[in-house]
Design a protein around this motif. Sequence first.
Motif, PDB file in Angstrom:
ATOM      1  N   ALA A 120      40.439 -18.170 -91.138  1.00 34.41           N
ATOM      2  CA  ALA A 120      40.907 -17.859 -92.165  1.00 34.41           C
ATOM      3  C   ALA A 120      40.707 -18.706 -93.335  1.00 34.41           C
ATOM      4  N   TRP A 125      47.721 -24.489 -91.106  1.00 36.08           N
ATOM      5  CA  TRP A 125      48.357 -22.869 -91.472  1.00 36.08           C
ATOM      6  C   TRP A 125      48.787 -22.527 -90.089  1.00 36.08           C
ATOM      7  N   PRO A 155      44.240 -26.673 -94.159  1.00 39.69           N
ATOM      8  CA  PRO A 155      43.996 -25.299 -93.405  1.00 39.69           C
ATOM      9  C   PRO A 155      44.381 -25.477 -92.106  1.00 39.69           C
ATOM     10  N   LEU A 159      41.050 -19.889 -85.272  1.00 37.19           N
ATOM     11  CA  LEU A 159      41.930 -18.876 -86.516  1.00 37.19           C
ATOM     12  C   LEU A 159      42.035 -19.647 -87.518  1.00 37.19           C
ATOM     13  N   THR A 160      42.661 -21.032 -87.545  1.00 39.37           N
ATOM     14  CA  THR A 160      42.614 -21.516 -88.849  1.00 39.37           C
ATOM     15  C   THR A 160      41.449 -21.914 -89.701  1.00 39.37           C
ATOM     16  N   ASP A 161      40.258 -22.056 -88.930  1.00 38.53           N
ATOM     17  CA  ASP A 161      39.000 -21.987 -89.504  1.00 38.53           C
ATOM     18  C   ASP A 161      38.461 -20.588 -89.930  1.00 38.53           C
ATOM     19  N   CYS A 178      47.500 -17.421 -90.889  1.00 32.09           N
ATOM     20  CA  CYS A 178      46.293 -16.992 -90.633  1.00 32.09           C
ATOM     21  C   CYS A 178      45.819 -15.441 -90.357  1.00 32.09           C
ATOM     22  N   THR A 179      46.610 -14.765 -89.500  1.00 31.72           N
ATOM     23  CA  THR A 179      46.441 -13.407 -89.270  1.00 31.72           C
ATOM     24  C   THR A 179      46.469 -12.678 -90.819  1.00 31.72           C
ATOM     25  N   THR A 226      38.376 -15.726 -81.575  1.00 35.58           N
ATOM     26  CA  THR A 226      38.488 -17.134 -81.439  1.00 35.58           C
ATOM     27  C   THR A 226      37.780 -17.669 -80.157  1.00 35.58           C
ATOM     28  N   ARG A 270      50.486 -16.600 -99.886  1.00 36.32           N
ATOM     29  CA  ARG A 270      49.162 -16.988 -99.975  1.00 36.32           C
ATOM     30  C   ARG A 270      48.970 -18.110-100.991  1.00 36.32           C
TER      31      ARG A 270
END
Length: 241
Positions: free
Chosen positions: A217, A162, A159, A213-215, A167-168, A188, A144
């Motif tokens: 996270a 990533w 990001p 998903l990246t956003d 991300c998950t 999503t 992380r």
Amino acid sequence: MTGPTTGPTAGGPALAAVLDAGQTRLRTLLDGLDDDAVRAPSALPGWTRGHVLTHIEGVGLALARQARYALRGKLIEVYDGGRSGRDAAIEAGHGRSAPVLTAALGDALDEIEASWAAVGPDDWDRPVSYRDGTVTTAGLAWWRELEIHTADALLGPTPADWSPELCTHLVDFLSARVPDGIRLTLGTPGDAADDTWSFTRGQGTPVLVRGRLTDLAAWLAGRVPPRALTGDPLPTLGSWP
């Protein structure tokens, strides 16, 4: 959604592989940095790129030390001097010249890489003092820190780069920031059948936040998402777990 039990989050070779890739990438990004670049702002308010790189150096060594001592059957404090020692080291180190700072970070990466490379298949469940966890717990923390702060340094990766696995993991780990009284669902866009993904955490007033998903996270990590999220107003998140 619950945290996956395979891939990097399970520890072992998959986690070792993503750490190695992230460390190698960071090395390449340090090439050619001059004093102006080190003094330039980072993505973190009030921190220069030098602050971020110094923090990566310190946290990387601290978490590698957790693994190194675990292999000896010993527990050790994460930072010498605790949080105040960590903060003092960042303040003392961020003003170094670019050659000195990047050389120190390169030396730190040598030690970090050697420490994680020494972790064998049966070592990932050894106890560490970090969060009263295991070597896997410390390795995930380094994953992380490495990925988030490499993006914070504004050296190229963002990001948006990533991986889905990261991300998950971030969503699962950082969902502890969801405030009480809210049942937060993240989703999503679902532009295609296999793109649809959702995650729900908490009890109370339902709140839906949608985005890539990246956003999602990035938002949970306290960073500005590369692309806007839908869900207005977004809930105010709690402190980092």
